[in-house]
Design a protein around this motif. Structure first.
Motif, PDB file in Angstrom:
ATOM      1  N   ARG A 148       0.813  -1.229  -0.136  1.00  0.00           N
ATOM      2  CA  ARG A 148      -0.005  -0.048   0.102  1.00  0.00           C
ATOM      3  C   ARG A 148       0.956   1.219   0.022  1.00  0.00           C
ATOM      4  N   LYS A 149       1.960   1.143   0.826  1.00  0.00           N
ATOM      5  CA  LYS A 149       2.468   2.440   0.823  1.00  0.00           C
ATOM      6  C   LYS A 149       3.467   2.808  -0.326  1.00  0.00           C
ATOM      7  N   ASN A 150       3.958   1.731  -1.150  1.00  0.00           N
ATOM      8  CA  ASN A 150       4.667   1.933  -2.334  1.00  0.00           C
ATOM      9  C   ASN A 150       3.667   2.254  -3.532  1.00  0.00           C
ATOM     10  N   ALA A 151       2.662   1.598  -3.663  1.00  0.00           N
ATOM     11  CA  ALA A 151       1.652   1.902  -4.658  1.00  0.00           C
ATOM     12  C   ALA A 151       0.984   3.283  -4.548  1.00  0.00           C
ATOM     13  N   ALA A 152       0.987   4.001  -3.176  1.00  0.00           N
ATOM     14  CA  ALA A 152       0.255   4.998  -2.791  1.00  0.00           C
ATOM     15  C   ALA A 152       1.284   6.032  -3.215  1.00  0.00           C
ATOM     16  N   ALA A 153       2.523   5.797  -2.867  1.00  0.00           N
ATOM     17  CA  ALA A 153       3.584   6.812  -3.296  1.00  0.00           C
ATOM     18  C   ALA A 153       3.911   7.195  -4.718  1.00  0.00           C
ATOM     19  N   ARG A 154       3.423   6.018  -5.618  1.00  0.00           N
ATOM     20  CA  ARG A 154       3.596   6.147  -7.209  1.00  0.00           C
ATOM     21  C   ARG A 154       2.347   6.677  -7.590  1.00  0.00           C
ATOM     22  N   TRP A 155       1.156   6.299  -7.312  1.00  0.00           N
ATOM     23  CA  TRP A 155      -0.070   6.697  -7.535  1.00  0.00           C
ATOM     24  C   TRP A 155      -1.033   6.783  -6.573  1.00  0.00           C
ATOM     25  N   PRO A 156      -1.183   8.300  -5.847  1.00  0.00           N
ATOM     26  CA  PRO A 156      -1.800   8.504  -4.680  1.00  0.00           C
ATOM     27  C   PRO A 156      -3.270   8.182  -4.637  1.00  0.00           C
ATOM     28  N   ALA A 157      -4.014   8.052  -5.669  1.00  0.00           N
ATOM     29  CA  ALA A 157      -5.434   7.936  -6.036  1.00  0.00           C
ATOM     30  C   ALA A 157      -5.609   6.337  -5.960  1.00  0.00           C
ATOM     31  N   VAL A 158      -4.708   5.603  -6.008  1.00  0.00           N
ATOM     32  CA  VAL A 158      -4.914   4.094  -5.949  1.00  0.00           C
ATOM     33  C   VAL A 158      -5.918   3.529  -4.844  1.00  0.00           C
ATOM     34  N   GLU A 159      -6.629   2.522  -5.284  1.00  0.00           N
ATOM     35  CA  GLU A 159      -7.769   2.216  -4.147  1.00  0.00           C
ATOM     36  C   GLU A 159      -7.556   0.664  -4.171  1.00  0.00           C
ATOM     37  N   PHE A 160      -7.614  -0.029  -3.231  1.00  0.00           N
ATOM     38  CA  PHE A 160      -7.487  -1.373  -2.689  1.00  0.00           C
ATOM     39  C   PHE A 160      -8.685  -2.027  -2.100  1.00  0.00           C
ATOM     40  N   GLU A 161      -9.071  -3.531  -2.502  1.00  0.00           N
ATOM     41  CA  GLU A 161      -9.733  -4.210  -2.163  1.00  0.00           C
ATOM     42  C   GLU A 161      -9.200  -5.159  -1.260  1.00  0.00           C
ATOM     43  N   ILE A 162      -9.018  -5.126  -0.018  1.00  0.00           N
ATOM     44  CA  ILE A 162      -8.173  -6.010   0.894  1.00  0.00           C
ATOM     45  C   ILE A 162      -8.858  -7.143   1.190  1.00  0.00           C
ATOM     46  N   ARG A 163      -8.312  -8.212   1.258  1.00  0.00           N
ATOM     47  CA  ARG A 163      -8.899  -9.297   1.914  1.00  0.00           C
ATOM     48  C   ARG A 163      -7.662 -10.049   2.884  1.00  0.00           C
ATOM     49  N   ASN A 164      -7.884  -9.919   4.377  1.00  0.00           N
ATOM     50  CA  ASN A 164      -6.876 -10.370   5.321  1.00  0.00           C
ATOM     51  C   ASN A 164      -7.028 -11.860   5.351  1.00  0.00           C
ATOM     52  N   VAL A 165      -6.208 -12.678   5.305  1.00  0.00           N
ATOM     53  CA  VAL A 165      -6.276 -14.209   5.308  1.00  0.00           C
ATOM     54  C   VAL A 165      -5.171 -14.649   6.272  1.00  0.00           C
ATOM     55  N   ALA A 166      -5.263 -16.046   6.712  1.00  0.00           N
ATOM     56  CA  ALA A 166      -3.737 -16.579   7.135  1.00  0.00           C
ATOM     57  C   ALA A 166      -3.064 -17.028   5.921  1.00  0.00           C
ATOM     58  N   VAL A 167      -1.839 -16.443   6.313  1.00  0.00           N
ATOM     59  CA  VAL A 167      -0.821 -16.625   5.166  1.00  0.00           C
ATOM     60  C   VAL A 167       0.224 -17.944   5.585  1.00  0.00           C
ATOM     61  N   GLN A 168      -0.123 -18.658   6.555  1.00  0.00           N
ATOM     62  CA  GLN A 168       0.663 -19.888   6.861  1.00  0.00           C
ATOM     63  C   GLN A 168      -0.340 -20.737   7.723  1.00  0.00           C
ATOM     64  N   GLY A 169       0.102 -22.092   7.988  1.00  0.00           N
ATOM     65  CA  GLY A 169      -0.533 -22.824   8.728  1.00  0.00           C
ATOM     66  C   GLY A 169      -1.848 -23.699   7.933  1.00  0.00           C
ATOM     67  N   PRO A 170      -2.480 -24.501   8.300  1.00  0.00           N
ATOM     68  CA  PRO A 170      -3.462 -25.422   7.817  1.00  0.00           C
ATOM     69  C   PRO A 170      -4.493 -24.896   7.116  1.00  0.00           C
ATOM     70  N   THR A 171      -4.755 -23.527   7.615  1.00  0.00           N
ATOM     71  CA  THR A 171      -6.318 -22.564   7.169  1.00  0.00           C
ATOM     72  C   THR A 171      -5.690 -21.606   6.146  1.00  0.00           C
ATOM     73  N   ALA A 172      -4.406 -21.807   5.635  1.00  0.00           N
ATOM     74  CA  ALA A 172      -4.020 -20.511   4.737  1.00  0.00           C
ATOM     75  C   ALA A 172      -4.587 -20.855   3.167  1.00  0.00           C
ATOM     76  N   VAL A 173      -4.372 -22.200   2.900  1.00  0.00           N
ATOM     77  CA  VAL A 173      -4.915 -22.577   1.473  1.00  0.00           C
ATOM     78  C   VAL A 173      -6.362 -22.258   1.327  1.00  0.00           C
ATOM     79  N   PRO A 174      -7.246 -22.810   1.977  1.00  0.00           N
ATOM     80  CA  PRO A 174      -8.698 -22.404   1.986  1.00  0.00           C
ATOM     81  C   PRO A 174      -8.971 -20.894   1.811  1.00  0.00           C
ATOM     82  N   GLN A 175      -8.380 -20.371   2.757  1.00  0.00           N
ATOM     83  CA  GLN A 175      -8.686 -18.875   2.911  1.00  0.00           C
ATOM     84  C   GLN A 175      -8.200 -18.049   1.763  1.00  0.00           C
ATOM     85  N   VAL A 176      -7.233 -18.275   1.248  1.00  0.00           N
ATOM     86  CA  VAL A 176      -6.580 -17.754  -0.034  1.00  0.00           C
ATOM     87  C   VAL A 176      -7.310 -17.994  -1.159  1.00  0.00           C
ATOM     88  N   CYS A 177      -7.665 -19.238  -1.236  1.00  0.00           N
ATOM     89  CA  CYS A 177      -8.481 -19.789  -2.363  1.00  0.00           C
ATOM     90  C   CYS A 177      -9.743 -18.765  -2.348  1.00  0.00           C
TER      91      CYS A 177
END
Length: 390
Positions: A148-177
């Protein structure tokens, strides 16, 4: 039911000891208790089993086992008829060796490559300026801040649609999918970024999962992979449309640099101004040259010369016409003279006469008339009626 449960328990008891590969999803140990209860999850399927082992066997592993660790368990299946559940009683737990993990990943890599998931021709170019950037990352993670920081520094009007998920462990794969499917169906998301900070091979293992790789391949939206550091190469990097070395690199590549685009526009505008200026200068010089020519500088001179030409042509036309008329008059006079000389009237004026019968026939010999026929004698000055006599 009791008979069925007993038969199932007896059949499972005959299985003996088995080796089971899985990922520790949960560890439950009570202070002072001699047993440790684990939940072992299949990393590629929604399936888990309860495992019971002695505390000494659990603590014997080096490095210590924790949730998310990939292990191989030597255990005996047990069926509890009262609850109708299947569990494992383990007497040995081993970390899955790094060499074995890498070998498995290499076999999976070859399989996916053979199926065309890594093909360069199927990779899509991300949009130049996405309307909204989909970001899948850990909650409150450094990777999310870097993107987010580097994208906003290059293009301040950038908009994000964020999905926070587990990125390790047994639930990571189904949450990311699930997050991938949700963002891929979002009507305003033009590009999706998978971001995670660095970690060990085991920590990054979910991003080499076959199910996740196939989910990325099935996405209709362009996917950027920014997993770990530059030296980390999970399999999802090969499937994604663009591989970014780090989350920071993803933030720089997902949107254009506004300052750079402005400089580019200024350069293009400057070149355009110069090109238009050169064109206008050339047109001005051409117009000055045209205006300096005698035809435009003193147009009356051109008209005066044409006036003299017209007078000369008129005089020449008058002479030609007079000559033509005189020649025609002379020819007409000669023709009239010949006509008069050949005219019968001229012969009559010399004293000759034309004798005709009453029907108008001209007499050429005496036999053409009989005695008593009426005749007409035409003279130069008139006619005389006569009668033939024998």
């Amino acid at each position: 039911m009791r008979v069925v449960s007993a038969k199932i328990s007896a059949w499972i008891a005959r299985l003996g000891w088995v080796w089971v590969d899985g990922q520790i999803a949960q560890v439950s140990r009570r202070p002072g208790a001699n047993l440790v209860f684990l939940t072992l999850r299949d990393p590629s399927a929604e399936m888990s089993l309860s495992v019971t082992c002695f505390r000494d066997d659990f603590d014997a592993c080096d490095p210590p086992l924790r949730e998310g660790s990939r292990v191989v368990v030597h255990a005996k299946p047990e069926y509890y008829a009262g609850r109708g559940t299947l569990s494992l009683r383990a007497d040995e737990l081993r970390h899955v060796g790094l060499g074995e993990l890498l070998a498995r990943l290499e076999r999976l890599k070859k399989l996916l490559a053979a199926e065309g998931l890594f093909a360069a021709e199927r990779k899509r170019r991300p949009p130049f300026l996405p309307r909204r950037v989909g970001l899948i990352t850990g909650r409150a993670s450094a990777a999310e801040r870097d993107v987010r920081k580097n994208a906003a520094a290059r293009w301040p009007a950038v908009e994000f649609e964020i999905r926070n998920v587990a990125v390790q462990g047994p639930t990571a794969v189904p949450q990311v999918c699930d997050a991938l499917a949700e963002l891929d169906a979002h009507p305003e998301v033009d590009v999706i970024v998978l971001a995670r900070g660095g970690g060990s091979v085991e920590d990054l293992l979910p991003f080499s999962d076959e199910a996740l790789c196939r989910a990325v391949f099935a996405c209709r939206t362009s996917v950027l992979s920014a997993i770990g550091h530059e030296t980390d190469t999970p399999l999802v990097d090969f499937v994604a449309d663009v591989r970014c070395s780090t989350p920071t690199d993803a933030g720089k590549r997902v949107v254009p640099d506004l300052a750079e685009e402005r400089r580019h526009l200024d350069q293009v505008r400057y070149r355009l101004d110069r090109a238009v200026g050169h064109f206008l200068d050339g047109e001005r010089r051409w117009l000055a040259n045209v205006r300096s020519r005698p035809a435009l500088a003193r147009p009356e001179t051109l008209l005066a010369g044409r006036h003299d030409d017209i007078d000369a042509l008129r005089a020449r036309a008058a002479r030609c016409l007079a000559h033509t008329v005189d020649s025609a008059a002379s020819d007409l006079g000669h023709t009239l003279a010949r006509l008069r000389s050949l005219s019968p009237l001229a012969t009559l004026e010399r004293g000759y006469a034309i004798v005709q019968r009453a029907d108008g026939a001209v007499l050429r010999e005496p036999a053409d008339v009989a005695a008593g026929d009426e005749l007409r004698i035409r003279l130069a000055k008139g006619e005389i009626a006569a009668e033939a006599k024998g």
